[in-house]
Design a protein around this motif. Sequence first.
Motif, PDB file in Angstrom:
ATOM      1  N   GLY B 242       0.833  -1.201   0.000  1.00 23.10           N
ATOM      2  CA  GLY B 242       0.000   0.000   0.000  1.00 23.10           C
ATOM      3  C   GLY B 242       0.864   1.245   0.000  1.00 23.10           C
ATOM      4  N   GLY B 243       0.221   2.403  -0.328  1.00 25.02           N
ATOM      5  CA  GLY B 243       0.956   3.655  -0.360  1.00 25.02           C
ATOM      6  C   GLY B 243       1.373   4.020  -1.782  1.00 25.02           C
ATOM      7  N   PHE B 244       2.200   5.029  -1.888  1.00 24.71           N
ATOM      8  CA  PHE B 244       2.532   5.640  -3.178  1.00 24.71           C
ATOM      9  C   PHE B 244       3.145   4.657  -4.168  1.00 24.71           C
ATOM     10  N   GLU B 245       4.163   3.926  -3.758  1.00 22.03           N
ATOM     11  CA  GLU B 245       4.861   3.007  -4.674  1.00 22.03           C
ATOM     12  C   GLU B 245       3.911   1.927  -5.186  1.00 22.03           C
ATOM     13  N   SER B 246       3.098   1.387  -4.276  1.00 18.98           N
ATOM     14  CA  SER B 246       2.147   0.343  -4.665  1.00 18.98           C
ATOM     15  C   SER B 246       1.177   0.873  -5.706  1.00 18.98           C
ATOM     16  N   ALA B 247       0.667   2.070  -5.444  1.00 19.52           N
ATOM     17  CA  ALA B 247      -0.323   2.641  -6.342  1.00 19.52           C
ATOM     18  C   ALA B 247       0.293   2.890  -7.723  1.00 19.52           C
ATOM     19  N   ARG B 248       1.510   3.427  -7.729  1.00 23.31           N
ATOM     20  CA  ARG B 248       2.167   3.743  -8.998  1.00 23.31           C
ATOM     21  C   ARG B 248       2.407   2.466  -9.811  1.00 23.31           C
ATOM     22  N   HIS B 249       2.799   1.411  -9.102  1.00 25.42           N
ATOM     23  CA  HIS B 249       3.057   0.142  -9.784  1.00 25.42           C
ATOM     24  C   HIS B 249       1.776  -0.407 -10.418  1.00 25.42           C
ATOM     25  N   THR B 250       0.707  -0.368  -9.649  1.00 29.42           N
ATOM     26  CA  THR B 250      -0.547  -0.912 -10.168  1.00 29.42           C
ATOM     27  C   THR B 250      -1.041  -0.106 -11.365  1.00 29.42           C
ATOM     28  N   ILE B 251      -0.946   1.226 -11.262  1.00 28.68           N
ATOM     29  CA  ILE B 251      -1.415   2.054 -12.375  1.00 28.68           C
ATOM     30  C   ILE B 251      -0.552   1.784 -13.617  1.00 28.68           C
ATOM     31  N   ALA B 252       0.753   1.675 -13.412  1.00 27.75           N
ATOM     32  CA  ALA B 252       1.656   1.513 -14.551  1.00 27.75           C
ATOM     33  C   ALA B 252       1.497   0.154 -15.230  1.00 27.75           C
ATOM     34  N   TYR B 253       1.409  -0.892 -14.419  1.00 28.72           N
ATOM     35  CA  TYR B 253       1.441  -2.230 -15.030  1.00 28.72           C
ATOM     36  C   TYR B 253       0.105  -2.952 -15.031  1.00 28.72           C
ATOM     37  N   GLY B 254      -0.897  -2.386 -14.367  1.00 28.83           N
ATOM     38  CA  GLY B 254      -2.217  -2.980 -14.410  1.00 28.83           C
ATOM     39  C   GLY B 254      -2.322  -4.275 -13.639  1.00 28.83           C
ATOM     40  N   VAL B 255      -3.457  -4.922 -13.831  1.00 27.53           N
ATOM     41  CA  VAL B 255      -3.739  -6.180 -13.128  1.00 27.53           C
ATOM     42  C   VAL B 255      -4.077  -7.248 -14.162  1.00 27.53           C
ATOM     43  N   ASN B 256      -3.444  -8.368 -14.048  1.00 26.50           N
ATOM     44  CA  ASN B 256      -3.708  -9.518 -14.918  1.00 26.50           C
ATOM     45  C   ASN B 256      -3.609  -9.173 -16.408  1.00 26.50           C
ATOM     46  N   GLN B 257      -2.622  -8.379 -16.774  1.00 29.46           N
ATOM     47  CA  GLN B 257      -2.470  -8.008 -18.176  1.00 29.46           C
ATOM     48  C   GLN B 257      -1.529  -8.963 -18.886  1.00 29.46           C
TER      49      GLN B 257
END
Lengths: 478, 294
Positions: B242-257
């Motif tokens: 959780g937090g900034f790094e987690s959010a940035r990673h998820t936005i950048a690489y998505g989920v199950n792509q």
Amino acid sequence: MSNTRVEGRTRAVDELYDESVHWHVNTGGETIHAKRLPGKWRSIKWLAAGLWLVFFLGPYLRWEGHQAVLFDIPNRQYHIFAVTVLPQDFWMLSLLLLFFAILLAVATALVGRVWCGFFCFQTVWTDVFTWIEEKLEGQPPQRRKLDKAPVDLRKAGIKATKHLLWLIIGFATGFSFVAWFVDAPSLWRTFFLGEANLVVYVTVGLFTVGTYVLAGWLREQTCFWLCPYARIQGVMLDRTTVVPTYDVTRGEPRGRVKKGEGAAQRTTGDCIDCAQCVAVCPTGIDIRNGQQEGCITCALCIDACDAVMEKVGRPKGLIRYASLDELEGRPTKRLLARPRVWVYSTILLAALSGIIYGLWSLDAIELKVLQERAPLYVTLSDGSIQNKYTLKVLNKTNDNLSVRVSIAGGPASLQLVGAEEPIRAAHGTVSPATVFVRIPRKDLESDRVPLTFHVEGVRSTGEVVTTKRPTVFMGPAR
Amino acid sequence: MAEHNPFPGENNTGHIWDDNLRELNNPAPRWWMIGFWASVLWWVGYAVLYPMWPIGQEPTPGILGWSQILEYERSLAQVTEVRAPFEERIAGMTADQILADPGLTQYTLSSAKVLFGDYCSACHGSGGAGNPGFPVLADDDWLFGGTTAKLAESIANGRKGAMTAHKGILTDAEIDTLAHWVVELSEGQPGSEQGWALYRGKGCNACHGEKANGILAQLPDGSVVTVGAANLADGIWRFEPGGFESARHTIAYGVNQPGVEQTRDAVMPGFAGRLSEQDIKKLVVYVHELGGGK
């Protein structure tokens, strides 16, 4: 001193010696047929034995519509008058055992095997059995004669009556024992209608046979060879313990009373070697050899010797309750100057206080709080922290209760979820319920917030029963 | 062997060599022999009564017909018999009906605890505590809904979230802005204007909802429509820590792509083929009661 009195005394002494050939020390080879003499200690012994009437009559006491003392094993409930003890309260039993163990120790340290001599069921039952034997078969010489006599109708009749009476007492013992564990009135009904539990019949059977064999046949051999307490108590005696003791300095050298010998010419001690002390001894020992493993300190030899001393005109107390120190002329310590008395009394008091505290603090309901550990806490979407608790309510009353749960401690914003409805707690069982506690994260001052759960139920009588249990609310580290 | 015994009375067997080397007969004590023969008798009785002789594939059955497996099956039958009335009642009920009955709920929870331990706790942790990448089940945040019906759906059919990888679609600066904005939201702040503008302008609200709470629409019966998009407005993070790094990673690489190497992996398998309907129902009740059922 008048002539007639001297003659009477001589005759009495002659009778004693005539009889004394029959008395010798018990080595286990034959049945002890102890002589019964009246006396102070004999009376005390009967009084002490009378305490066992509680064992026979106790189960019929009633209390508020139920048996006053009932150890209800199938339902795991132990009723003692107004108190109901559940297995959860059994820590008190260990204190009770400690209490009685130390009581045995303290009593033995002070006055020897007073338990063995006066109170033990083996002693008491054997006493009653031999009393019956004497009533039916007569004095010891007659009993011995009857034992040796060939079987005829008279002997068979006497013997059969005796064994029947013994078995009846054995049965009464077993029946009374069981009556402490099942409702006594219904035991009377079911037992004789053949409807009682098999365990009941087996128990009564074992007790009947056990009582008959132990008190009828084994008798003092039980104390010699079976009973561990006899051995344990032996080592609890010390020099200051007061036990029935033969005064060696006064008695020895023992010697028969010589006819016509005046007190001035006498070269012997006060013991006239009449063996009456051996005659009355239920374990068949000779107390004049000193305190020994066979002596159950029943004090019957004191009665016997005092009676003899009276007959021969010598001071009583040749055999008396005395300590080794006293006998050897050492200064005797006062009771309170003995460390043993203090140590034992302290343990006794501690155990007793524990039991009293236990009974005093017995709640009608009991609460256990199990905190969920996986996870210890969760964050909810509104940002509050939630802990999960399983409450276990033990209802010891006889009513089914609706138990309300409340919580104390924590910030004002604390929320108790899942306790809106009361817990239904059936009597005599443990009822579980799950509740959640939520505290907004901003109000959490520590990662461990102490809380207390309160539960409250109302009995059918209107009495409010309540209890509480402290717990802790876990949150994220700050 | 000596013809006549030169060592009489010492209980030898008469076997004498080299003048004086002889075999003595010292029988075991009687009590020992009695014990010995008694155990032989015991053994014979045992061999007759119980399985013993390994003949062919199976040992001889023994006349008592006892076997460990039989004993196990008998005990299991006893347990099943005790459970039967409860199981029958549960079979005819919905999860909600079970939850309305405290006694049955208690039974179901005890029964499902084992199922949860066997099938669920490897990922979701015992007690639903969650694991990095695997959602906590004891909280009240549900990607796909926390009602009994939704829970049953999730368990039976499984779930697979999807989120586009935005690296390349958004600039790094935009991703940072959005990540900061998400952190602000999670801390209970209103969130920057810039963030909201980007969120709406780039179409994030299509999945995460107008209010960024993961809800697309609320139905009249109170249930909500979601597509499994995370609630960005609460303090709970779908992907650890959780937090900034987690959010940035998820936005950048998505989920199950597919084809995106660093994409978030978030798949829940379906259990419809592996668990009976009854077991799934029990698990629904169990998960619902973990602490956050809706």
